[in-house]
Enzyme design. Structure first.
Site, PDB file in Angstrom:
ATOM      1  CG  ASN A 141      37.556  51.413  31.102  1.00 15.82           C
ATOM      2  OD1 ASN A 141      38.600  51.425  30.429  1.00 15.82           O
ATOM      3  ND2 ASN A 141      36.472  50.746  30.742  1.00 15.82           N
ATOM      4  CG  ASN A 146      42.314  48.654  27.382  1.00 18.86           C
ATOM      5  OD1 ASN A 146      41.247  48.746  27.988  1.00 18.86           O
ATOM      6  ND2 ASN A 146      43.413  49.268  27.778  1.00 18.86           N
ATOM      7  CG  ASP A 147      36.827  48.228  28.405  1.00 16.79           C
ATOM      8  OD1 ASP A 147      37.923  48.650  28.843  1.00 16.79           O
ATOM      9  OD2 ASP A 147      35.788  48.911  28.400  1.00 16.79           O
ATOM     10  N   GLY A 166      37.309  46.380  33.111  1.00 14.26           N
ATOM     11  CA  GLY A 166      37.824  47.345  32.147  1.00 14.26           C
ATOM     12  C   GLY A 166      38.808  48.374  32.682  1.00 14.26           C
ATOM     13  CG  ASP A 168      42.504  51.172  31.218  1.00 13.22           C
ATOM     14  OD1 ASP A 168      42.710  52.264  31.775  1.00 13.22           O
ATOM     15  OD2 ASP A 168      41.626  50.993  30.348  1.00 13.22           O
ATOM     16  CG  ASP A 333      50.863  36.483  45.950  1.00  8.64           C
ATOM     17  OD1 ASP A 333      50.016  37.100  46.608  1.00  8.64           O
ATOM     18  OD2 ASP A 333      50.670  35.339  45.492  1.00  8.64           O
ATOM     19  CD  GLU A 362      49.891  37.499  50.764  1.00  6.66           C
ATOM     20  OE1 GLU A 362      48.672  37.651  50.870  1.00  6.66           O
ATOM     21  OE2 GLU A 362      50.388  36.764  49.883  1.00  6.66           O
TER      22      GLU A 362
HETATM   23 CA    CA Z   1      39.896  49.561  29.648  1.00  6.31          CA
END
Ligand code: CA
Length: 618
Positions: A141, A146-147, A166, A168, A333, A362
């Site tokens: 984090n 920005n959490d 959180g 980033d 994906d 994948e």
């Molecule tokens: Ca964050």
């Protein structure tokens, strides 16, 4: 004055203003938001979304840029504008004028950027690389502000496995030195695009905006900066993309462009996830369609790539991110789920623009036949061909887990590694497969081997010396654990030290157990040794049938040879060199890079119970 007469003009004014508001076009989305000059493909299709935008006529006045088609679709709030960019078109900005009755009702300032020098020939990730897989919400984090973002409903709560924790892009950027020191030369981040979902959005697989990084991870600019900073340290960026589905909160779900933008809209079924049907020569259409067109889960609408506008949207989106971020690769994906032919078209178009680029698909299956079907160069019975360079080697992953958890037997234990690799004739490019012991969807490998440290070390020695591109899941190097049955979030725990209040810090070593430190040092040694060992990157492979639970193989070229010995038994073993005479020819001694010890004679080798030797031959 009569009250009714008084009211009439007021009512009329209200009606007129309402009508006026209803027809006044607004411009909500232009995608791609900008583009570049200098691609081989001169075509660019803009998807424009805004109230009654189809009632306007777009005009462009810029040398080299020509509008070749303007398409209205079922929903009047969309326009698709096909542009053709002449070879000599100069980078620059111009206005797209949206006109109605001769008046400009909206203007969008479009930019054609200059491409980065050499971007077309940038190296993709390849078998010289070791890749580190990171789930961005769970690594570090770097920005506490920005959490939680106002208006985004999913909650921040580190105590809940499915909530946001959180982590980033800034956090990852802060620890690029750690990743570099550990010996990794590529990072694959689980998806970073916006996932504005109510719950469990942290994993990133429900995209709600294909052109925007999730604000809880940072901005588009932060993503580009991370890639730029990583490249300066010799670390390539691999982006996780999903073409099969979007998130049910994607902005277009509130105002669908066309009925067939999605499969099964609005009455969808869930896919059977039975991927075998896609290659089955005896398949029924009903089973094929249910697999390919069913939704992944109800919060992930299945996009219809047979719709040419959807196909073009996705292909352009991938090229946009490659060019914008300076990507070295894409991890796609659920590769078999979207329309096969569109996926072939996509891979070929990307490689046409970026010939050295790499894409790993994948296809989660343990049978090499079902995996190799998708690789470029594969001759398939049904004629299907694609340009997909790489696949995730799930057959090897399965073999690694079984090899080091099963009891040794005729076809169990270490024999799994031999038997699986022996099926490499299925692949046109086996040495371009991505090999791994675990990822964000599987049991943590240390948990899978019941926290047996010697099995861990054996497996990692194999991973770093077998053919292909090794991938390590973040925290694997410090023996992080997680049981699949405890929930997917438990496979994605926070990396210790990534948060300011963590007691343990794996970046500094503070609070790690001696065993964790030993594992971290071991992984660091192997990955850094591998970094410059071209013979392990792209040398030949020759292996010998495991005997008494000891597996021996060689990676070799004209100049050098590395001998790998994996003793998966509970006993010390003596290996006689004469059995490997054809591989030992010209060599008399060596150095075991695991122990650092010199080996004076190759005639007879002592290998301790449950241990690996990686011998540089001399
Ligand atoms: Ca964050």
């Amino acid at each position: 004055m009569n009250k009714r007469i008084l009211m009439f003009p007021v009512l009329m004014m209200m009606v007129v203003s309402t009508l006026f508001a209803a027809v006044k076009p607004t411009l909500d989305h232009v995608e791609p938001p900008f583009w570049w000059t200098g691609f081989k493909n001169p075509e660019l299709q803009l998807m424009v979304h805004g109230t009654d935008i189809s009632k306007t006529k777009p005009e462009i006045n810029y040398t080299g840029v020509e509008i070749v088609a303007v398409t209205s679709v079922e929903n009047p709030n969309y326009l698709f504008i096909d542009l053709r960019l002449a070879d000599n078109t100069q980078p620059g900005k111009f206005d797209i004028l949206f006109k109605s009755n001769g008046k400009t009702v909206f203007t969008y300032n479009y930019e054609l950027k200059a491409r980065e020098q050499g971007s077309a020939n940038r190296d993709g990730f390849n078998n010289s690389d070791a890749m580190y897989l990171i789930m961005p919400d769970r690594f570090a984090n770097g920005d506490l502000s920005n959490d939680q973002i106002a208006g985004m409903p999913d909650k921040y709560n580190r105590n809940e496995q499915y909530d946001r924790h959180g982590g980033d892009l800034k956090g990852i950027n802060n620890h690029l030195d750690y990743i570099h020191d550990q010996g990794y030369t590529a990072i694959w981040l689980n998806p970073v695009l916006e996932n504005d979902m109510e719950h469990a959005s942290y994993h990133g697989y429900a995209t709600t905006d294909f052109y925007r990084v999730d604000r809880r991870f940072g901005s588009n600019e932060d993503y580009k900066k991370l890639s730029d900073d990583a490249r300066k340290k010799g670390i390539k960026m691999v982006m996780d993309m999903i073409f099969n589905h979007c998130g049910s909160n994607h902005w277009w779900m509130k105002d669908m462009p066309m009925k067939d933008w999605l499969n099964g809209w609005p009455n969808y079924g869930i896919t059977t996830h039975r991927k075998t049907v896609l290659q089955d020569p005896y398949v029924s259409k009903a089973d094929f369609d249910e697999m390919a067109d069913g939704w992944f889960v109800s919060s992930m609408p299945d996009m219809n790539q047979r719709n040419p506008f959807v196909a073009k949207y996705l292909i352009q989106n991938s090229i946009w991110w490659i060019e914008y971020v300076g990507l070295a690769g894409i991890r796609m994906d659920t590769y078999p789920y979207p329309d096969q032919h569109m996926m072939a078209d996509w891979t070929c178009q990307v490689l046409n623009e970026y010939p050295k680029f790499n894409i790993v698909g994948e296809q989660w299956h343990t049978n090499p036949s079902l995996v190799s079907y998708w690789q470029r160069g594969k001759k398939n019975e049904n004629g299907y061909t694609s340009c997909l360079p790489s696949l995730m080697d799930f057959p090897i992953q399965d073999a690694i887990v079984k090899a080091f958890t099963e009891n040794e037997g005729w076809d169990t234990g270490i024999m799994r590694l031999y038997e699986t690799l022996a099926l490499d004739f299925e692949y046109p490019e086996a040495d371009n497969l991505v090999v791994f012991a675990d990822n964000h969807d599987t049991e943590r490998f240390f948990t899978a081997v019941r926290e047996d440290f010697s099995k861990f070390k054996l497996a990692m020695a194999y991973l770093m010396t077998t053919r292909g591109i090794p991938q390590v899941y973040y925290g694997g190097e410090i023996l992080m654990t997680g049981r699949k049955s405890d929930g997917d979030g438990m496979l994605r725990k926070d990396f210790p030290g990534g948060w300011p209040d963590d007691n343990t810090n794996a970046f500094t070593g503070e609070g790690l157990t001696d065993q964790q430190k030993e594992a971290q040092a071991y992984m660091k040694k192997l990955a850094n040794w591998r970094k410059n060992k071209t013979v392990v990157h792209n040398g030949e492979m020759k292996h010998y049938l495991p005997k008494e639970s000891v597996y021996v193989y060689f990676r070799y070229n004209d100049k050098e040879s590395v001998m790998v010995v994996l003793n998966n038994s509970k006993e010390n073993k003596t290996i006689k060199g004469n059995r490997f005479a054809e591989s030992l020819k010209g060599f008399t001694s060596g150095t075991d890079i695991v122990s650092g010890k010199s080996i004076a004679s190759l005639a007879s080798l002592e290998v301790a119970a449950g241990s690996a030797m990686i011998i540089e031959l001399k």
